[in-house]
Design a protein around this motif. Sequence first.
Motif, short mmCIF file in Angstrom:
data_model
loop_
_atom_site.label_atom_id
_atom_site.label_comp_id
_atom_site.label_asym_id
_atom_site.label_seq_id
_atom_site.Cartn_x
_atom_site.Cartn_y
_atom_site.Cartn_z
N TYR A 89 0.90 -1.52 -0.04
CA TYR A 89 -0.12 -0.06 -0.20
C TYR A 89 1.00 1.28 -0.32
O TYR A 89 0.70 2.16 -0.54
CB TYR A 89 -0.74 0.36 1.24
CG TYR A 89 -2.03 0.93 1.00
CD1 TYR A 89 -2.76 1.16 0.60
CD2 TYR A 89 -1.54 1.99 1.69
CE1 TYR A 89 -3.81 2.65 0.24
CE2 TYR A 89 -2.65 3.56 1.98
CZ TYR A 89 -2.97 3.12 1.13
OH TYR A 89 -4.15 4.77 1.24
N LEU A 90 1.87 0.81 0.55
CA LEU A 90 2.97 2.05 0.63
C LEU A 90 3.31 2.60 -0.61
O LEU A 90 3.58 4.08 -1.04
CB LEU A 90 3.86 2.37 2.29
CG LEU A 90 3.70 2.37 3.31
CD1 LEU A 90 4.75 1.89 4.63
CD2 LEU A 90 2.75 3.66 3.40
N ALA A 91 3.57 1.19 -1.05
CA ALA A 91 5.19 1.49 -2.53
C ALA A 91 3.52 2.08 -3.00
O ALA A 91 3.24 3.30 -4.86
CB ALA A 91 5.50 0.74 -2.86
N SER A 92 2.20 1.65 -3.57
CA SER A 92 1.38 2.03 -4.30
C SER A 92 0.76 3.53 -4.29
O SER A 92 0.58 4.64 -5.26
CB SER A 92 -0.35 1.11 -4.45
OG SER A 92 -0.53 1.32 -2.92
N THR A 93 0.91 4.33 -2.86
CA THR A 93 0.41 5.46 -2.60
C THR A 93 1.91 6.57 -3.03
O THR A 93 1.46 8.02 -2.69
CB THR A 93 -0.21 5.56 -1.50
OG1 THR A 93 0.65 5.39 -0.33
CG2 THR A 93 -1.59 4.80 -1.43
N ASP A 94 3.20 5.93 -2.77
CA ASP A 94 4.13 6.76 -2.80
C ASP A 94 3.84 7.96 -1.46
O ASP A 94 4.83 8.79 -1.67
CB ASP A 94 4.73 6.82 -3.72
CG ASP A 94 6.11 8.17 -4.75
OD1 ASP A 94 7.11 7.04 -3.40
OD2 ASP A 94 6.36 8.83 -5.17
N ASP A 95 3.74 7.25 -0.75
CA ASP A 95 3.63 8.01 0.45
C ASP A 95 4.04 8.01 1.99
O ASP A 95 3.16 6.98 2.28
CB ASP A 95 1.81 9.12 0.83
CG ASP A 95 1.31 9.21 1.97
OD1 ASP A 95 2.61 9.78 3.40
OD2 ASP A 95 1.01 10.29 2.24
N ILE A 96 4.67 8.61 2.68
CA ILE A 96 5.51 6.80 3.76
C ILE A 96 5.63 8.51 5.25
O ILE A 96 5.54 8.00 6.09
CB ILE A 96 6.95 7.31 3.72
CG1 ILE A 96 7.66 8.43 3.32
CG2 ILE A 96 6.98 6.40 3.00
CD1 ILE A 96 9.65 7.93 3.50
N SER A 97 4.52 9.53 4.83
CA SER A 97 4.28 10.05 6.79
C SER A 97 3.37 8.94 7.17
O SER A 97 3.16 8.00 6.86
CB SER A 97 2.95 10.88 6.01
OG SER A 97 1.59 10.69 5.18
N PHE A 98 3.26 9.66 8.69
CA PHE A 98 2.23 8.40 9.66
C PHE A 98 0.89 8.51 9.61
O PHE A 98 0.45 7.07 9.61
CB PHE A 98 2.77 8.99 10.71
CG PHE A 98 2.19 8.32 12.14
CD1 PHE A 98 3.08 7.53 12.33
CD2 PHE A 98 1.20 9.29 13.14
CE1 PHE A 98 2.48 6.66 13.58
CE2 PHE A 98 0.88 8.39 14.07
CZ PHE A 98 1.33 6.94 14.44
N GLU A 99 0.35 9.58 9.18
CA GLU A 99 -0.80 9.91 8.68
C GLU A 99 -1.52 8.12 7.50
O GLU A 99 -2.09 7.26 7.63
CB GLU A 99 -1.37 10.79 8.03
CG GLU A 99 -1.90 11.98 9.29
CD GLU A 99 -2.78 10.95 10.67
OE1 GLU A 99 -3.52 10.89 9.93
OE2 GLU A 99 -2.10 11.47 11.45
N ASN A 100 -0.44 8.10 6.35
CA ASN A 100 -0.29 6.49 5.22
C ASN A 100 0.25 5.87 6.13
O ASN A 100 -0.80 4.88 5.72
CB ASN A 100 0.11 7.62 4.00
CG ASN A 100 -0.08 6.47 3.05
OD1 ASN A 100 -1.16 6.53 2.44
ND2 ASN A 100 0.77 6.21 1.90
#
Length: 305
Positions: free
Chosen positions: A243-254
């Motif tokens: 999921y993180l790789a698909s959204t390319d967002d490594i914030s705590f919220e994501n």
Amino acid sequence: MSLLVIGSVAFDALETPFGKREKIIGGAGTFISLSAANFVQPVNLVSGDFLKSDIAMMQGKGINTDGLQIKENEKSFFWSGRYFNDMNSRETLVTELNVLGDFDPIIPESYQDCQYLMLGNLAPQVQRQVIERLHNRPKLVVMDTMNFWMDIALEELIQTIGMVDVLSINDEEARQLSKEYSLVKAAKKIMAMGPKYLIIKKGEHGALLFHGEEVFFAPALPLEEVFDPTGAGDTFAGGFIGYLASTDDISFENMKRAVIHGSAMASFCVEQFGTERLVDLQPDEVVQRVLEFVKLVNFQPQRLS
């Protein structure tokens, strides 16, 4: 975004109160990749031996198998175990390392540009070799491990933990590694070893995500029947990193959302034996299962008088 998974391939023989399987495909690399492929493709896998029929299945699910090491005359890793009625305890009957005993992770040149790296449960020196062999450090490095390495390779393990961004372990392992019973105290000690984020899995009681002073709790979905918990933790990890790789967002919220997606994938895994449920899983089922988690935790607070 490109995802690289390092993990074992295995053949498992399983027995639970719901039945048994004599030989089915398993291993951390298998479960992680099949789970992550529901969110991001291709999933680049570096692992040991596979049967040709299983390679075709993995490729059909969007998994790049160029990094597989095929050894024609050697046996794959084999594990046999028996689960008891509560499904939280098990007895290991047979463990045969076979090709995994001298596994040397060779990373193809085509994998070198990966932005996300998932280190499945392997010897910590092997996990460290992978990080060192990449030309550039990925955007996010996630690591899974277990108490076996805490028992026999603690110094190596701590050194490798210091090189990753996210560590994923269960509650028993967190207590052993930190020597703290309180999981909040344990998390602070473990994050002081290097990881910015810590996931503590609690099986049927959900998972905790820690970052600094922030804590997020994700419940496990109540299920009528659990057929086989083998690979649930690896499936969780695959859903999380996928999921993180698909959204390319490594914030705590994501990462909170990623934990929910990992939990959703783990809930599928336990519904059948081994990888059987993951192989036939459809995209709309994943969406619906995530929505079930949203309903499980969503409520409107009422003003107190």
